[in-house]
Design a protein around this motif. Structure first.
Motif, mmCIF file in Angstrom:
data_model
loop_
_atom_site.group_PDB
_atom_site.id
_atom_site.type_symbol
_atom_site.label_atom_id
_atom_site.label_comp_id
_atom_site.label_asym_id
_atom_site.label_seq_id
_atom_site.Cartn_x
_atom_site.Cartn_y
_atom_site.Cartn_z
ATOM 1 N N VAL A 65 0.864 -1.185 0.000
ATOM 2 C CA VAL A 65 0.000 0.000 0.000
ATOM 3 C C VAL A 65 0.899 1.233 0.000
ATOM 4 O O VAL A 65 1.805 1.348 0.841
ATOM 5 C CB VAL A 65 -0.912 0.017 1.245
ATOM 6 N N LEU A 66 0.643 2.141 -0.945
ATOM 7 C CA LEU A 66 1.497 3.330 -1.041
ATOM 8 C C LEU A 66 1.370 4.168 0.233
ATOM 9 O O LEU A 66 0.275 4.596 0.600
ATOM 10 C CB LEU A 66 1.123 4.163 -2.272
ATOM 11 N N LYS A 67 2.504 4.361 0.872
ATOM 12 C CA LYS A 67 2.527 5.118 2.127
ATOM 13 C C LYS A 67 2.862 6.589 1.872
ATOM 14 O O LYS A 67 2.247 7.486 2.429
ATOM 15 C CB LYS A 67 3.575 4.503 3.057
ATOM 16 N N GLU A 68 3.857 6.791 1.020
ATOM 17 C CA GLU A 68 4.302 8.156 0.714
ATOM 18 C C GLU A 68 4.637 8.275 -0.764
ATOM 19 O O GLU A 68 5.190 7.342 -1.358
ATOM 20 C CB GLU A 68 5.562 8.501 1.527
ATOM 21 N N LYS A 69 4.310 9.417 -1.307
ATOM 22 C CA LYS A 69 4.696 9.739 -2.688
ATOM 23 C C LYS A 69 5.156 11.191 -2.637
ATOM 24 O O LYS A 69 4.343 12.111 -2.528
ATOM 25 C CB LYS A 69 3.495 9.571 -3.614
ATOM 26 N N THR A 70 6.464 11.396 -2.656
ATOM 27 C CA THR A 70 6.992 12.738 -2.459
ATOM 28 C C THR A 70 7.855 13.154 -3.637
ATOM 29 O O THR A 70 8.585 12.343 -4.210
ATOM 30 C CB THR A 70 7.821 12.817 -1.162
ATOM 31 N N LEU A 71 7.742 14.417 -3.993
ATOM 32 C CA LEU A 71 8.545 14.973 -5.077
ATOM 33 C C LEU A 71 9.775 15.643 -4.493
ATOM 34 O O LEU A 71 9.698 16.337 -3.476
ATOM 35 C CB LEU A 71 7.712 16.000 -5.863
ATOM 36 N N ASP A 72 10.919 15.389 -5.145
ATOM 37 C CA ASP A 72 12.170 15.947 -4.638
ATOM 38 C C ASP A 72 13.107 16.205 -5.815
ATOM 39 O O ASP A 72 13.652 15.269 -6.395
ATOM 40 C CB ASP A 72 12.809 14.971 -3.643
ATOM 41 N N GLN A 73 13.262 17.458 -6.166
ATOM 42 C CA GLN A 73 14.192 17.879 -7.227
ATOM 43 C C GLN A 73 13.998 17.058 -8.507
ATOM 44 O O GLN A 73 14.946 16.479 -9.056
ATOM 45 C CB GLN A 73 15.640 17.757 -6.735
ATOM 46 N N GLY A 74 12.761 16.994 -8.942
ATOM 47 C CA GLY A 74 12.473 16.324 -10.207
ATOM 48 C C GLY A 74 12.316 14.823 -10.109
ATOM 49 O O GLY A 74 12.025 14.161 -11.107
ATOM 50 N N TYR B 45 8.719 6.905 -4.004
ATOM 51 C CA TYR B 45 7.579 6.052 -3.669
ATOM 52 C C TYR B 45 7.978 5.151 -2.498
ATOM 53 O O TYR B 45 9.004 4.467 -2.558
ATOM 54 C CB TYR B 45 7.195 5.156 -4.853
ATOM 55 N N LEU B 46 7.174 5.152 -1.466
ATOM 56 C CA LEU B 46 7.428 4.262 -0.335
ATOM 57 C C LEU B 46 6.134 3.517 0.002
ATOM 58 O O LEU B 46 5.089 4.143 0.228
ATOM 59 C CB LEU B 46 7.913 5.049 0.882
ATOM 60 N N PHE B 47 6.208 2.200 0.000
ATOM 61 C CA PHE B 47 5.052 1.343 0.260
ATOM 62 C C PHE B 47 5.145 0.697 1.634
ATOM 63 O O PHE B 47 6.241 0.290 2.071
ATOM 64 C CB PHE B 47 4.975 0.214 -0.779
#
Lengths: 143, 147
Positions: free
Chosen positions: A106-115, A119-121
């Motif tokens: 289950v996707l826990k985090e979806k973060t944008l960082d410098q392009g 994805y962390l499940f």
């Protein structure tokens, strides 16, 4: 590779579940692999040896099913998991011969960082009785 | 010939190197691993984004224990936690260097625990992967100190 599925996932969304049975033959095959082709008696292959080590009976190695999780990650995160992936799991209950494990991510985090997108499940393997046997997180930063 | 020491609390200390070795990753090793864990992917047999066959992420799934066992007499250690960081693909045909060090030892619930780091580098010295393994040394031995 399912880029579209990944791109559309939002925190709380799950990847399609998978099931894996870990039967005696799988355990013996894995044992032969790690011993270089030799059948040996140890806590994974012999009830008596397992009891001497303080276990109720022979248990599958927890490490073997971690491959189920990493292969799922490669399927969805692609080469980025090979070159920048991560996985952290705890083995919270034994896996016994014949257990049928359901793999959930289950996707826990979806973060944008410098392009790039990280994805962390939350990942888990649950046995046929509904008990989690392996829990943790896995993911990768994809440029 | 010297007998190997037992893999027990008294013979271990934080910071020590358990062992290290070099090996060449062969297609036969990759095939055996894939068969054992049920991994199927074209990358593991031929072409991949790395330009040739690569190994599955968990190719070294047993190598930490193999290094333990090459240097100690071990019985009954149980893995409790496992963490991996993958930095570069492991290419079929390349020679890698593996090293296992002890990063922590502690007592919890009257059991002795060990945390080991397993690091793999290529011939250029580039880090391919690291992993952290937390294990109980023995389920049957009671340790006095408890935290």
């Amino acid at each position: 590779m399912t880029d579209t599925l990944l791109e559309n996932l939002e925190p709380g969304d799950a990847l399609p579940e998978r099931t894996h049975e870990v039967d005696w033959e799988d355990i013996l095959k894995f044992n032969r692999y790690v011993t270089g082709g030799v059948d040996t008696k140890n806590i994974h292959t012999d009830d008596e040896v397992a009891r001497k080590a303080g276990l109720p009976r022979a248990v599958a190695t927890g490490r073997h099913p971690v491959s189920f999780i990493t292969e799922l990650m490669v399927d969805h995160l692609g080469f980025g998991f090979i070159t920048g992936g991560e996985i952290d799991v705890s083995f919270v209950k034994p896996i016994f011969p014949g257990d049928v494990l359901t793999l959930q991510a289950v996707l826990k985090e979806k973060t944008l960082d410098q392009g790039a997108t990280h994805y962390l499940f939350d990942v888990s393997l649950t046995n046929q009785e509904g008990a989690a046997v392996t829990v943790g997180t896995a993911g990768a930063r994809l440029a | 010939m010297n007998e190997k020491p037992d893999f027990v609390w008294e013979n271990l200390e934080v910071g020590m190197t358990i062992g290290e070795r070099s090996l060449t990753v062969t297609q036969a090793m990759v095939d055996a691993h894939c068969d054992a864990v049920g991994a199927k992917r074209e990358w593991y047999q031929g072409d991949s984004p790395a330009g040739g066959a690569i190994a599955p992420p968990m190719i070294f799934i047993n190598d930490l224990l193999a290094i333990y066992d090459a240097n100690y007499k071990r019985f009954g250690t149980i893995h409790a936690k496992l963490g991996y960081r993958f930095h570069r693909p492991v290419r079929v045909g390349e020679t890698v260097h593996q090293k296992v060090t002890v990063t922590d030892l502690y007592v919890k619930r009257e059991k002795g625990w060990i945390v080991s780091e397993f690091a793999v580098t290529n011939e250029a010295g580039e880090l391919l992967l690291t992993s952290s393994h937390t294990s109980v040394l023995s389920l049957t031995r009671r340790h006095e100190k408890d935290d």
